[in-house]
Design an enzyme around this catalytic site. Structure first.
Site: not given
Ligand code: TRP
Length: 334
Positions: A196, A113, A199
């Site tokens: 995957k 991240k 969002k």
């Protein structure tokens, strides 16, 4: 015997998609019947990356509405948002004095991240797994249903609990077990079966939202990447056909029919035929959730009282833990 305590958290960022439903919410529905279950909308985790305040509020209510529309029942479980129970932050501080910097340096999610510019990541993003440990340990959870990507954070939670118990010479915190549901399918992007369903994917065609209209679902499934062959006749063929594998996984998971039986059902048929059956199936799942979500979302006062009630019940339990921990640490004079 008392029931196992289950705790899980869901971030209120972006929209909830089919992967979230099949991978998490569907399991929560079973847990609420069998266990003492606590489901937390983790708004304090969300702000480790800046969130627009209005969007954050909106997203918390959306997650709540989707939970309720999916069948989570506040009479059977506790649903609340993290920021309304201050004890999470308090325990997070205590545990950040137990957790070692070296342990956090190993967290792969932080590395992913934070990216290359690590100096510019928030301190909160770095400490994220400690807040997660606090969430779990505050309620003495036995079981924590999480996705594969959270397994390392659960191991850290156990390390923190173990060290805390050792430091304060008291077997106080239970070591929680991650529940990585092997049957919970990994639903992949409809545009690229190597990633995957997420969002944060730039293509909205990569995911089906629980609030999509029937038309949107139809379009997304029509456009879903596939190949020019017929439907497979055995599971051996799936390894070379990741897109078809993903669509079959979705079909199997929604219908509760195992994948081999789904393969038998459509063996040798045209992909377009399978896709049209899949559309009907997805719509049969999503349509009632979407319409109920819209209805629930319009009743702000119901949403508010549901969260307040959840926070009250969570606070009662959290406060007891903090009182006990304060004694162990030496913060309360008695
Ligand atoms: N980190 C989890 C995720 O991104 C969310 C989360 C926060 C969580 N606190 C938790 C999950 C406690 C389980 C238990 O998926």
């Amino acid at each position: 015997m008392s029931k196992d305590i289950v705790f899980s958290g869901v971030q209120p960022t972006g929209e909830i998609h089919l992967g979230n439903y099949l991978g998490a919410i569907k399991q929560f529905l079973n847990f609420q019947n069998e266990c003492d279950s606590i489901f937390c909308i983790v708004d304090q985790h969300a702000i480790t990356i800046f969130q627009d305040p209005n969007e954050l509020k909106e997203n918390v209510l959306s997650v709540l509405a989707i939970f309720l529309a999916s069948g989570l029942d506040p009479k059977k479980c506790i649903i609340f948002n993290q920021a309304s129970v201050r004890e999470h932050s308090v325990l997070s501080w205590y545990l950040s004095c137990t957790a070692r910097v070296g342990w956090l340096n190993r967290m792969t999610q932080f590395k992913d991240k934070a990216g290359k510019n690590r100096d510019n990541a928030s301190l909160g993003l770095y400490a994220y797994p400690v807040l997660m440990a606090a969430d779990i340990l505050l309620y003495h959870a036995d079981k924590v249903p999480v996705g594969d990507d959270q397994k390392q954070h659960l191991e850290l939670t156990r390390d923190i609990a173990h060290k805390f118990n050792a430091d304060y010479r008291h077997e106080y915190f239970k070591l929680p077990d991650p529940i990585i549901n092997k049957d919970a399918p990994r639903i992949m992007s409809l545009r690229d079966a190597n990633n995957k369903m997420s969002k944060s994917d730039v293509s909205k065609y990569s995911r089906i939202l629980l609030t999509d209209s029937n038309d949107e679902i139809s379009t997304k499934i029509s456009k879903a990447k596939s190949d020019s062959l017929k439907m497979p006749s055995s599971s051996d063929e799936l390894s070379d056909r990741p897109e078809i594998n993903n669509l079959i996984t979705i079909y199997s998971s929604i219908s509760n029919i195992d994948k081999d039986s789904v393969i038998n059902l459509f063996s040798g048929k045209e992909i377009s035929f399978f896709k049209s059956e899949l559309k009907d199936l997805v719509i049969s799942l999503v349509e009632p959730i979407a319409s109920s979500t819209n209805e629930i979302k319009s009743d702000i006062s119901y949403l508010k009282t549901t969260l307040e009630d959840g926070a009250m019940r969570a606070t009662e339990r959290a406060r007891k833990t903090i009182d006990e921990v304060n004694k162990l640490i030496g913060f309360s004079i008695d």
